[in-house]
Write a protein that holds these residues in place. Sequence first.
Motif, PDB file in Angstrom:
ATOM      1  N   GLY A  62       0.819  -1.213   0.000  1.00 27.29           N
ATOM      2  CA  GLY A  62       0.000   0.000   0.000  1.00 27.29           C
ATOM      3  C   GLY A  62       0.846   1.254   0.000  1.00 27.29           C
ATOM      4  O   GLY A  62       2.091   1.194   0.095  1.00 27.29           O
ATOM      5  N   CYS A  63       0.204   2.396  -0.095  1.00 28.54           N
ATOM      6  CA  CYS A  63       0.906   3.674   0.018  1.00 28.54           C
ATOM      7  C   CYS A  63       1.484   3.757   1.436  1.00 28.54           C
ATOM      8  O   CYS A  63       0.874   3.224   2.369  1.00 28.54           O
TER       9      CYS A  63
ATOM     10  N   TYR B  77       1.527   5.697   3.793  1.00 29.49           N
ATOM     11  CA  TYR B  77       0.771   6.312   4.903  1.00 29.49           C
ATOM     12  C   TYR B  77      -0.542   5.582   5.189  1.00 29.49           C
ATOM     13  O   TYR B  77      -1.329   5.991   6.039  1.00 29.49           O
TER      14      TYR B  77
ATOM     15  N   GLY C 117      -7.365   1.179   4.929  1.00 33.82           N
ATOM     16  CA  GLY C 117      -7.484   1.951   3.687  1.00 33.82           C
ATOM     17  C   GLY C 117      -8.453   3.105   3.818  1.00 33.82           C
ATOM     18  O   GLY C 117      -9.252   3.369   2.937  1.00 33.82           O
TER      19      GLY C 117
ATOM     20  N   TYR D  70     -10.957   2.747   0.453  1.00 34.06           N
ATOM     21  CA  TYR D  70     -10.186   2.023  -0.565  1.00 34.06           C
ATOM     22  C   TYR D  70     -10.422   2.598  -1.969  1.00 34.06           C
ATOM     23  O   TYR D  70     -10.477   3.814  -2.141  1.00 34.06           O
TER      24      TYR D  70
ATOM     25  N   ARG E  88      -8.481   5.393  -7.566  1.00 31.70           N
ATOM     26  CA  ARG E  88      -7.145   5.657  -8.081  1.00 31.70           C
ATOM     27  C   ARG E  88      -7.246   5.918  -9.583  1.00 31.70           C
ATOM     28  O   ARG E  88      -8.082   5.319 -10.253  1.00 31.70           O
TER      29      ARG E  88
ATOM     30  N   ARG F 213       2.963   4.798  -4.513  1.00 36.88           N
ATOM     31  CA  ARG F 213       1.602   4.953  -5.035  1.00 36.88           C
ATOM     32  C   ARG F 213       1.270   3.892  -6.090  1.00 36.88           C
ATOM     33  O   ARG F 213       0.128   3.518  -6.259  1.00 36.88           O
TER      34      ARG F 213
HETATM   35  S1  SF4 Z   1      -4.555   3.743  -3.017  1.00 40.70           S
HETATM   36 FE1  SF4 Z   1      -5.711   4.288  -1.173  1.00 40.70          FE
HETATM   37  S2  SF4 Z   1      -6.434   2.336  -0.290  1.00 40.70           S
HETATM   38 FE2  SF4 Z   1      -4.832   1.864  -1.810  1.00 40.70          FE
HETATM   39  S3  SF4 Z   1      -2.958   1.684  -0.593  1.00 40.70           S
HETATM   40 FE3  SF4 Z   1      -3.059   3.794  -1.358  1.00 40.70          FE
HETATM   41  S4  SF4 Z   1      -4.133   4.986   0.238  1.00 40.70           S
HETATM   42 FE4  SF4 Z   1      -4.458   2.775   0.668  1.00 40.70          FE
END
Ligand code: SF4
Length: 306
Positions: free
Chosen positions: A42-43, A45, A50, A89, A120, A160
């Motif tokens: 995941g990102c 942070y 999520g 998410y 995204r 990302r």
């Molecule tokens: S895109 Fe959104 S849900 Fe997916 S890992 Fe990154 S912050 Fe978390």
Amino acid sequence: MTKRYRDLNTYFREQFGHRVHKLTVDAGMTCPNRDGTLSTKGCIYCNNQGSGTGALARGLSIREQLEQSKVPVARRFKARNFMAYFQSYTNTYAPVETLTRYYDEALSVEDVIGLAVGTRPDCANNAVLDLLASYARRYLVWVEYGLQSACDQTLHRINRGHDVACFTDALKRARQRGLPVCAHVILGLPGETRSDMLATARFLADLDVDGVKLHLLYVIRDTPLETLYRQGRFQCLEQQQYAELVCDFIEHLPPQTIIQRVTGDPHPKELIAPDWALQKRDTFDWIQRIFQERDSRQGLHYSPSP
Ligand code: SF4
């Protein structure tokens, strides 16, 4: 105090003549940056939740979530209509038939007049955008893309899993279908300077993006960012510093861009730092005060590209 920027309430009043409120919906989806498609980390942070409420996993259907939240919100804010905000998410990360069922359910709730779908940019294929555009004939529909920064090195640093060009392409395809787009941006990302953040503002201004949400980067429990923070390799912004950056950013955006958020909303139990991230009202007041002291406003430093 009059706001020095075009906020979401102003926009809703312009559109509908009365107060409209966004209600958060958790559809129990996941994310390609978590389920192993792109990565499992995941990102940096983001934790396993999520930014989700987990409402669906607790057994609350989309309808029940909206019915439950609209009553107190209607009373508190005197809102007459609502947008269903699919926030947790990646809310386009499912087959189109499944998405149709989710969005239909949300729009069947009384007084819900639209959808805001957070996703995204690499999860907005043409079939999904066509679906959203089909709702936009009868409802207000916004697409919210997580961009976070217009710097590819930063996107790589925070894991990302997509680049800036991917956002530009997804924005273009949403626009071709008449869908307004809100870009999510995080201020205070590791390695970013003020000038990097303002480059993101200028990038979005050049694209004439319809809306922007600004978030503070805060440290959440059980994330790679927590490790960096505890190792002393990441420092959080101070509250005044953040408020100044927000004003700087908004000054570089065109006057018509809708500023949908000026700070984030951490869960108190998950927050590691900074403590002031919980003082949303104070941050908001700082921002208004700085604008006033500067006698500045949205668009002050914006000039359209030749
Ligand atoms: S895109 Fe959104 S849900 Fe997916 S890992 Fe990154 S912050 Fe978390």
